[in-house]
Motif scaffolding. Structure first.
Motif, mmCIF file in Angstrom:
data_model
loop_
_atom_site.group_PDB
_atom_site.id
_atom_site.type_symbol
_atom_site.label_atom_id
_atom_site.label_comp_id
_atom_site.label_asym_id
_atom_site.label_seq_id
_atom_site.Cartn_x
_atom_site.Cartn_y
_atom_site.Cartn_z
ATOM 1 N N ALA A 151 1.108 -2.112 -9.302
ATOM 2 C CA ALA A 151 0.550 -3.146 -8.924
ATOM 3 C C ALA A 151 -0.831 -2.770 -8.450
ATOM 4 N N ALA A 152 -0.504 -2.328 -7.978
ATOM 5 C CA ALA A 152 -2.338 -1.773 -7.160
ATOM 6 C C ALA A 152 -3.845 -1.976 -8.420
ATOM 7 N N GLN A 153 -3.596 -1.831 -9.537
ATOM 8 C CA GLN A 153 -3.637 -1.673 -10.645
ATOM 9 C C GLN A 153 -3.951 -2.883 -11.277
ATOM 10 N N ARG A 154 -2.880 -3.808 -12.007
ATOM 11 C CA ARG A 154 -2.795 -4.996 -12.257
ATOM 12 C C ARG A 154 -2.661 -5.685 -11.543
ATOM 13 N N GLY A 155 -2.319 -5.808 -9.694
ATOM 14 C CA GLY A 155 -1.233 -7.079 -9.372
ATOM 15 C C GLY A 155 -2.109 -7.123 -8.297
ATOM 16 N N LEU A 156 -3.984 -6.838 -7.919
ATOM 17 C CA LEU A 156 -4.452 -8.266 -6.953
ATOM 18 C C LEU A 156 -4.508 -8.784 -7.149
ATOM 19 N N PRO A 157 -4.850 -9.859 -5.762
ATOM 20 C CA PRO A 157 -4.892 -11.346 -5.475
ATOM 21 C C PRO A 157 -6.165 -12.034 -6.497
ATOM 22 N N ALA A 158 -5.882 -13.491 -6.819
ATOM 23 C CA ALA A 158 -7.206 -13.355 -6.907
ATOM 24 C C ALA A 158 -8.154 -13.576 -5.768
ATOM 25 N N ALA A 159 -9.891 -13.587 -6.313
ATOM 26 C CA ALA A 159 -10.530 -13.899 -5.810
ATOM 27 C C ALA A 159 -10.294 -14.957 -4.196
ATOM 28 N N GLY A 160 -10.119 -15.035 -3.430
ATOM 29 C CA GLY A 160 -10.340 -16.087 -2.093
ATOM 30 C C GLY A 160 -8.770 -16.347 -2.359
ATOM 31 N N GLU A 161 -7.301 -16.145 -2.554
ATOM 32 C CA GLU A 161 -6.253 -15.741 -2.573
ATOM 33 C C GLU A 161 -5.623 -15.057 -1.480
ATOM 34 N N PRO A 210 -7.197 -4.785 2.923
ATOM 35 C CA PRO A 210 -7.766 -5.205 2.935
ATOM 36 C C PRO A 210 -6.708 -6.516 3.555
ATOM 37 N N TYR A 211 -5.446 -7.233 3.670
ATOM 38 C CA TYR A 211 -4.601 -8.059 3.195
ATOM 39 C C TYR A 211 -3.475 -8.126 3.998
ATOM 40 N N GLY A 212 -3.768 -6.621 5.215
ATOM 41 C CA GLY A 212 -3.254 -6.964 6.335
ATOM 42 C C GLY A 212 -2.054 -5.664 6.109
ATOM 43 N N LEU A 213 -2.151 -4.647 5.133
ATOM 44 C CA LEU A 213 -0.860 -4.101 4.831
ATOM 45 C C LEU A 213 -1.145 -2.380 6.215
ATOM 46 N N PRO A 214 -0.411 -2.655 7.347
ATOM 47 C CA PRO A 214 -0.423 -1.145 8.099
ATOM 48 C C PRO A 214 -0.082 0.057 7.459
ATOM 49 N N GLU A 215 -0.598 0.505 8.359
ATOM 50 C CA GLU A 215 -0.645 2.147 7.076
ATOM 51 C C GLU A 215 0.463 2.432 7.426
ATOM 52 N N THR A 216 1.385 1.766 8.111
ATOM 53 C CA THR A 216 2.479 3.006 8.167
ATOM 54 C C THR A 216 4.162 2.063 7.735
ATOM 55 N N ALA A 217 3.442 1.296 6.258
ATOM 56 C CA ALA A 217 4.155 0.368 6.127
ATOM 57 C C ALA A 217 5.215 1.090 4.870
ATOM 58 N N ILE A 218 5.077 1.649 4.056
ATOM 59 C CA ILE A 218 5.395 2.516 2.817
ATOM 60 C C ILE A 218 5.941 3.470 3.631
ATOM 61 N N LYS A 219 7.226 3.647 3.306
ATOM 62 C CA LYS A 219 8.071 4.590 3.583
ATOM 63 C C LYS A 219 8.587 5.457 2.117
ATOM 64 N N PRO A 220 7.754 6.121 2.435
ATOM 65 C CA PRO A 220 8.815 7.740 1.195
ATOM 66 C C PRO A 220 10.153 8.110 1.629
ATOM 67 N N SER A 221 10.901 8.051 0.402
ATOM 68 C CA SER A 221 11.709 7.706 0.901
ATOM 69 C C SER A 221 13.534 9.279 0.236
ATOM 70 N N TYR A 222 13.750 9.044 0.394
ATOM 71 C CA TYR A 222 15.436 9.308 -1.139
ATOM 72 C C TYR A 222 16.177 8.834 -0.807
ATOM 73 N N GLY A 223 16.546 9.309 -1.628
ATOM 74 C CA GLY A 223 18.516 8.422 -2.330
ATOM 75 C C GLY A 223 19.181 8.644 -3.657
ATOM 76 N N ILE A 224 20.119 8.637 -3.889
ATOM 77 C CA ILE A 224 20.634 9.357 -4.896
ATOM 78 C C ILE A 224 22.458 8.401 -4.939
ATOM 79 N N ALA A 225 22.725 7.459 -6.403
ATOM 80 C CA ALA A 225 23.262 7.055 -6.182
ATOM 81 C C ALA A 225 24.932 7.995 -5.578
ATOM 82 N N GLU A 226 25.053 9.172 -5.619
ATOM 83 C CA GLU A 226 26.567 9.076 -5.625
ATOM 84 C C GLU A 226 26.546 9.186 -3.792
ATOM 85 N N ALA A 227 25.760 9.359 -2.865
ATOM 86 C CA ALA A 227 25.178 8.382 -1.694
ATOM 87 C C ALA A 227 25.760 7.123 -1.507
#
Length: 603
Positions: free
Chosen positions: A298-308, A338-355
C-alpha cells in the motif's frame, strides 16, 4: 448511528467480566444470540457493507441491515435444515461478499458446523481445497450463482463420500426464512472449522467453539480499546482466513458494521483499502488488519492521488505476520502520516488459528518498537540486545502484551519446562479462546492441545493464574519475553539447523534480498536439506528476466557467508510467481522445499 437505538440491549463488556476482571462469557452467549440481539436493537442500521469492484472501477456499495442479514441467515438455515442434520459440516465455496457472510452464519444458526473455504477459482490451491473437503466431509456445500458452475466442475473431478449436496445461496428466496426451526445452541458447541494456512504442513481443521469465538473477540476489543460503539471494521482479507473471519465477527459482538472488499480488489488497487478506511475514519473509529506485505504494498502503490481528501486520524491497524517486519511498519507510517495517521495507529500483533486468532498486541497508546539482538546469541536461544548498527544486529518487533484471560509461556519444547525471560523457546497458550482440538486427528490433537508444563518459574512465571494441571496448546512458534513484552522469532518447523546452530529463514531471506537488486523482495525461500545444506530459491525482480544470474548468485553467497556464517549449497533464480504461497499469502517453504527435492524448480 441513530439516537433512537437502545444500546442497553446489546452485549455489555462489563457483563463479560467477573469480579476479578477476567473474561467470562455470560450464559447462553453464542454467535447466533449476539446477532439476534443486534437484529432486535439495531434493526435497520447497516450490519455489513461490501464494495463490489467487479463491474466498476469506483466500486458499488452493497449494504445489508441487521434485519436483512437476519432474514438471509434464516432462509439459508432453513434450506440447510431440509437436507442436513445438526452437527453436519457445511462448506462455503463462494467468492468474497455478503452471501459468504450469510452462508457462514446460516450454517451456524442451523446448528451445523461451518467450514469457511474458497471457490475453485482461487488459482494454485485446488489441492488444498481438495484436502480440506476430504477431511471435513461436508454434507452440504454453499456457493453462489457466480461460481456454481466452477464448483460443480470441481466436484465432478473429485469424488467425495458422502457426496455433498450443493446449495446456491443467492437463489434461496427470503420467504424460505419462515420455515426455519430454531436450534438450541450450546456455548461449547463447535461453530466452525478453521483450516490452517498450510505453511509448514498440510492444512488441518481447527475446532472453534462459540465460547472460543466470543472470548477471543472480547479479548481483542479490550486489548485494542475498541469500547466505543461507534467503531467499525474495514477488511479485504479473505473470509476463509482466521484474521478475515474475525473482521466479520467483531460487529456481531459489539454492534458496529464492517466494510468488506475482495482480496483481488485490494491487490489490483491498494488505494481502495485506504479510501475505505478514510470514509470510515470520518464517521468514527475504524479497525483493520493485514499481514506485513499489505502495508509495504500500500505504501508503494496505494498512495492517494494529488489533491485527494484522505483522512486517517481515527484508524487502528493490526499487523500480524510471522514475524512482524519493522520496515513494513515504518514505510507505511511515513507514507500515510501526511493524511493524519497517528503514530500509535499501527499495532504489531501475534495470533494463531488454534487460539481462534488473537493472542497479543501492543498497548492502545503505544507505538511500535523494535529491539536489536545479537544474531549468534539468538541462534543459541538467548536474547542479547546490541546496538542497531552492530554487524550482528537482528531486529525483532515487539508484539506487546498477551490478552486478558489468556496465558502465553515460553517453554523448552523438549523438557516442557518454562524458560526465563530473555530465553527463546516454544510459545504455549492457555485460555478459553484456545480451540478444542483438530478435526478427526486425535493423536495430533493430544500432542498439540494437551501439553503439560512440568515446571514453572519460581518467580515471574507467565503461567501465574492458570491451574497447576492446565492443558496447554503448543503453537509451534518460537518466541521470548523481554522487558515484559512478547516477541515472536519464527516457526520451529522452518528453522534451518547447520552444525547444531539455529538460523531463522526469514533472516537469511532478508540478507538475500539486500544482496542483489535481481531478487524480488519478499519472494525468497530459504530452507535446509540433508543435514547441513542450505538452499535458496529467489524470484527474479521485475525487469531482470534476461539478466545473467551469476553476479547475483556470487553476491548472495558472499552476503550469507558474511552475515550468517553459512555456505549455501544451491541458489536458484525462478520467474515471478514460482514460489508457492499459502492461501493467506505466506511463503510456503515446506512446499517449495518439496518441489526442489522432486526436481520441479524451473529456472
Amino acid at each position: 448511528m441513530s439516537a433512537s437505538i437502545d444500546h442497553r440491549g446489546l452485549l455489555q463488556i462489563e457483563d463479560c467480566l467477573d469480579v476479578e476482571g477476567n473474561v467470562v462469557l455470560p450464559p447462553g452467549v453464542t454467535l447466533v444470540s449476539l446477532i439476534d440481539r443486534n437484529i432486535a436493537n439495531l434493526g435497520d442500521t447497516v450490519a455489513y457493507r461490501y464494495l463490489d469492484y467487479t463491474g466498476s472501477a469506483d466500486g458499488r456499495a452493497i449494504e445489508w441491515t441487521w434485519v436483512q442479514l437476519g432474514q438471509r441467515i434464516r432462509a439459508i438455515g432453513a434450506a440447510l435444515q431440509r437436507v442436513a442434520s445438526l452437527g453436519d459440516r457445511v462448506a462455503i465455496l463462494a467468492p468474497q461478499g455478503l452471501d459468504y457472510v450469510a452462508g457462514f452464519y446460516g450454517a451456524v444458526k442451523a446448528g451445523m458446523i461451518a467450514v469457511p473455504l474458497f471457490a475453485p477459482e482461487l488459482q494454485g490451491h485446488a489441492e488444498r481445497l481438495d484436502t480440506a473437503l476430504r477431511d471435513a466431509r461436508p454434507a452440504v456445500i454453499l456457493t453462489t450463482r457466480a461460481v456454481a458452475h466452477a464448483v460443480e466442475a470441481f466436484l465432478v473431478r473429485h469424488t467425495y463420500q458422502p457426496s455433498p449436496q450443493l446449495i446456491v445461496v443467492d437463489e434461496i428466496p427470503d420467504s424460505v426464512s419462515q420455515a426455519f426451526t430454531p436450534v438450541d445452541l450450546n456455548v461449547d458447541d463447535v461453530s466452525h472449522l478453521q483450516y490452517t494456512s498450510g505453511s509448514t504442513r498440510p492444512p488441518v481443521g481447527v475446532e472453534i467453539t462459540h465460547r472460543a469465538v466470543g472470548t477471543n473477540l472480547i479479548q481483542m476489543i479490550l486489548s485494542i480499546d475498541l469500547l466505543d460503539r461507534n467503531t467499525h471494521g474495514v477488511s479485504w482479507l479473505p473470509l476463509y482466513h482466521d484474521m478475515g473471519l474475525s473482521m466479520i465477527g467483531f460487529p456481531a459482538v459489539y454492534g458496529g458494521h464492517s466494510t468488506l472488499l475482495a482480496p483481488t480488489a485490494f491487490l489490483r488497487r491498494p488505494e481502495r483499502w485506504i479510501r475505505a478506511l478514510s470514509d470510515e475514519s470520518r464517521r468514527g473509529r475504524v479497525v483493520t488488519a493485514a499481514p506485513n506485505f499489505a502495508y509495504e504494498y500500500a505504501a508503494q502503490r496505494g498512495l492517494p492521488a494529488a489533491g485527494e481528501n484522505i483522512e486517517l486520524r481515527n484508524v487502528v491497524m493490526i499487523v500480524g505476520s510471522e514475524p512482524v517486519n519493522m520496515d513494513a511498519i515504518t514505510t507505511f507510517a511515513a507514507a500515510f502520516a501526511p493524511y493524519g495517521l497517528p503514530e500509535t495507529a499501527i499495532k504489531p500483533s501475534y495470533g494463531i488459528a488454534e487460539a481462534t486468532l488473537f493472542v497479543s498486541t501492543i498497548a492502545p497508546d503505544a507505538v511500535p518498537t523494535v529491539v536489536h539482538l545479537d544474531r549468534a546469541q539468538l541462534a543459541e536461544g538467548r536474547a542479547v540486545p546490541v546496538a542497531p548498527d552492530a554487524k550482528t544486529a537482528l531486529p525483532q518487533v515487539s508484539c506487546g502484551q498477551v490478552a486478558r484471560s489468556q496465558w502465553a509461556v515460553i517453554v523448552d519444547p523438549d523438557a516442557h519446562v518454562e524458560l526465563a525471560d530473555g530465553r527463546v523457546g516454544e510459545i504455549w497458550l492457555h485460555g478459553d479462546n484456545v480451540a478444542r482440538r483438530y478435526w478427526a486427528r486425535p493423536e495430533e490433537s493430544r500432542q498439540t492441545f494437551n501439553a503439560k508444563l512440568r515446571s514453572r518459574l519460581a518467580a515471574g512465571s507467565h503461567a501465574q493464574g492458570a491451574a497447576a494441571d492446565a492443558a496447554w496448546m503448543r503453537t509451534g512458534d518460537l518466541g521470548m519475553y523481554l522487558d515484559g513484552e512478547l516477541y515472536v522469532t519464527g516457526r520451529r518447523a522452518d528453522v534451518v539447523v547447520v552444525d547444531g546452530r539455529q538460523h531463522y529463514p526469514h533472516d537469511i531471506e532478508d540478507t538475500v534480498a539486500e544482496a542483489s537488486a535481481m531478487v524480488r523482495r519478499g519472494y525468497v525461500a530459504a530452507f535446509g536439506i540433508d543435514d547441513d545444506d542450505v538452499v535458496i530459491i529467489a524470484e527474479r525482480a521485475s525487469g531482470t528476466r534476461r539478466a545473467d544470474p551469476a553476479p547475483a548468485i556470487a553476491a548472495i553467497r558472499t552476503a550469507v557467508a558474511d552475515v550468517h556464517g553459512l555456505s549455501v549449497a544451491d541458489i536458484r533464480f525462478v520467474p515471478a510467481g514460482s514460489i508457492p504461497r499459502t492461501t493467506s499469502g505466506k511463503l510456503a517453504r515446506r512446499a517449495c522445499r518439496e518441489q526442489y527435492l522432486r526436481g520441479e524448480v524451473r529456472e
